[in-house]
Design a protein around this motif. Structure first.
Motif, short mmCIF file in Angstrom:
data_model
loop_
_atom_site.label_atom_id
_atom_site.label_comp_id
_atom_site.label_asym_id
_atom_site.label_seq_id
_atom_site.Cartn_x
_atom_site.Cartn_y
_atom_site.Cartn_z
N GLN A 31 14.58 71.99 -42.10
CA GLN A 31 13.45 71.86 -41.16
C GLN A 31 13.27 73.14 -40.34
OE1 GLN A 31 13.16 68.40 -38.56
NE2 GLN A 31 14.56 67.31 -39.93
N VAL A 32 14.41 73.72 -39.96
CA VAL A 32 14.35 74.96 -39.17
C VAL A 32 13.75 76.10 -40.01
CG1 VAL A 32 15.74 76.70 -37.96
CG2 VAL A 32 16.28 74.25 -37.70
N SER A 49 6.52 78.82 -41.43
CA SER A 49 5.13 78.50 -41.11
C SER A 49 4.69 78.93 -39.71
CB SER A 49 4.87 76.99 -41.26
OG SER A 49 6.00 76.24 -41.51
N ASP A 50 5.64 79.39 -38.90
CA ASP A 50 5.32 79.70 -37.50
C ASP A 50 5.97 81.05 -37.13
OD1 ASP A 50 5.25 79.89 -34.73
OD2 ASP A 50 5.76 77.78 -34.39
N GLY A 80 17.24 74.62 -30.39
CA GLY A 80 17.10 73.58 -29.38
C GLY A 80 15.66 73.10 -29.24
N GLU A 81 14.71 73.98 -29.53
CA GLU A 81 13.29 73.58 -29.48
C GLU A 81 13.01 72.43 -30.45
OE1 GLU A 81 10.62 76.83 -30.16
OE2 GLU A 81 11.87 78.23 -29.01
N MET A 82 13.82 72.36 -31.52
CA MET A 82 13.61 71.31 -32.52
C MET A 82 14.60 70.17 -32.33
SD MET A 82 12.81 73.61 -35.89
CE MET A 82 12.22 72.19 -36.84
N GLY A 83 15.33 70.20 -31.23
CA GLY A 83 16.25 69.10 -30.93
C GLY A 83 17.64 69.27 -31.53
N PHE A 84 17.93 70.44 -32.11
CA PHE A 84 19.27 70.68 -32.65
C PHE A 84 20.10 71.43 -31.62
CE2 PHE A 84 16.51 70.68 -36.50
CZ PHE A 84 16.98 69.49 -37.04
N LEU A 88 7.41 72.28 -47.36
CA LEU A 88 8.23 73.49 -47.47
C LEU A 88 9.72 73.15 -47.35
CD1 LEU A 88 6.18 76.04 -45.32
CD2 LEU A 88 6.57 76.15 -47.81
N ALA A 89 10.04 72.24 -46.43
CA ALA A 89 11.45 71.90 -46.21
C ALA A 89 12.10 71.35 -47.48
CB ALA A 89 11.58 70.89 -45.06
#
Lengths: 126, 214
Positions: free
Chosen positions: B68-69, B75-76, B92-96, B195-196
């Protein structure tokens, strides 16, 4: 490097004057074995005990590695990863005073007497 | 597969068959684990629930998290820039959570290929990839990938052109690496979820490329 006489460094002298056994980067080695085993519940529990007790400050990852490295090369070759880890986590917890060697011995005897298999013996305490 | 087992003599209290490892004769080291765990609970250093939750969290973590990361980074562009600048904070922005370790993300390009090892032990970005594969902890990989990386990568089925530079990163207890693989060609129309799916574990260790789309 000077020759050492204490037991911890005997491994150094037997194997290599420069590096200890665990420092294996760049050393000759065989084929990579891509087989993968499924992690057993007891192995994950060992991992969890390491994560939790080190997280609570009973020891550091350096303490974990110190014991693993002091076990020596034969242990690395003959015992599985979590068999080595459980001994290292235990040694660190003993040193931190979480429980005594006597308490551990008594509890291990009690656990072993519960039955034949991991399932039998792990269930007894819950 | 609750109904395909043949031996009904070894059911756990919940009625499920024990895993095979639980059916074997107890080893000394398994007895030690049980004893340590019970002593820690009795002494109120840990609770049984904490241990169970930690094992469950371990089971939930998998290379799909790292994927996911990577997909987000593909894509970003702004996320990717932050990720390469400060991996620990940015995941951390993605909750990890990176925890105490420093996470360093290294980017593969058309001219540079990164591969990760822990020569001294088994350090691994487990918060994003789960537990390391057995081969990652073995002498063969740890010893050889720093000396003959192209040969080792070739054994994994990855043959790199001579003009691609190979960088080998040796992890430490406090510093873990994650490889950001090259985004496969022909994926311009794919969203982050699709993509993931192309991001496999080995591509984030650096012993493989991301999977080409079908």
């Amino acid at each position: 490097m000077q020759a050492h006489s204490n037991s911890r460094n005997v491994i150094v002298m037997e194997h290599d004057n420069i590096r200890r056994w665990h420092d294996m980067g760049g050393q000759p080695a065989g084929q990579i074995d891509l087989d993968q085993h499924n992690f057993a519940l007891w192995e994950k529990r060992v991992d969890a005990l390491m994560v939790l007790t080190s997280g609570k400050g009973y020891f550091t990852v350096d303490g974990l590695r110190r014991v693993l490295e002091d076990m020596g090369e034969d242990t690395f070759e003959t015992m599985s990863y979590y068999e080595r880890w459980v001994q290292s986590v235990n040694q660190n917890l003993l040193e931190a005073g979480a429980y005594s060697l006597e308490e551990l011995s008594t509890k291990m005897a009690e656990v072993t007497a519960r039955g034949e298999t991991y399932g039998d013996c792990a269930a007894g305490g819950e | 597969m609750p109904h395909d087992h043949h031996d009904h003599d070894h059911l756990s209290p919940s009625g499920h068959p024990y895993q095979p490892d639980q059916d074997h004769t107890l080893t000394r080291w398994q007895a030690m684990e049980i004893a340590m765990r019970e002593l820690l609970v009795e002494k109120e250093i840990l609770t049984a629930a904490e241990i169970t939750q930690t094992v469950e969290a371990m089971d939930r973590r998998s290379p799909a998290d790292g994927a996911q990361v990577v997909a987000r980074a593909w894509s970003d562009p702004e996320f990717k820039a932050r990720l390469l600048a400060d991996g620990s904070t940015t995941i951390g922005e993605m909750g990890f959570e990176a925890g105490a370790m420093k996470l360093i993300v290294v980017e593969n390009t058309a001219t540079t290929h990164n591969v990760v090892v822990c020569t001294l032990c088994s350090c691994y970005p487990r918060n994003l990839l789960g537990l390391p594969p057995d081969w990652y902890k073995q002498r063969a990989y740890r010893s050889r990938v720093v000396k003959t990386p192209r040969k080792v990568l070739s054994e994994f089925g990855l043959d790199l052109p001579d003009d691609v530079q190979v960088r080998v990163h040796d992890s430490t207890a406090d510093m873990r690496y994650l490889v950001l693989p090259v985004r496969p060609a022909g994926t311009d129309d794919l969203d982050a979820t699709a993509l993931a799916e192309l991001v496999n574990r080995d591509s984030m260790i650096g012993v493989a490329q991301a999977t080409a789309p079908e």
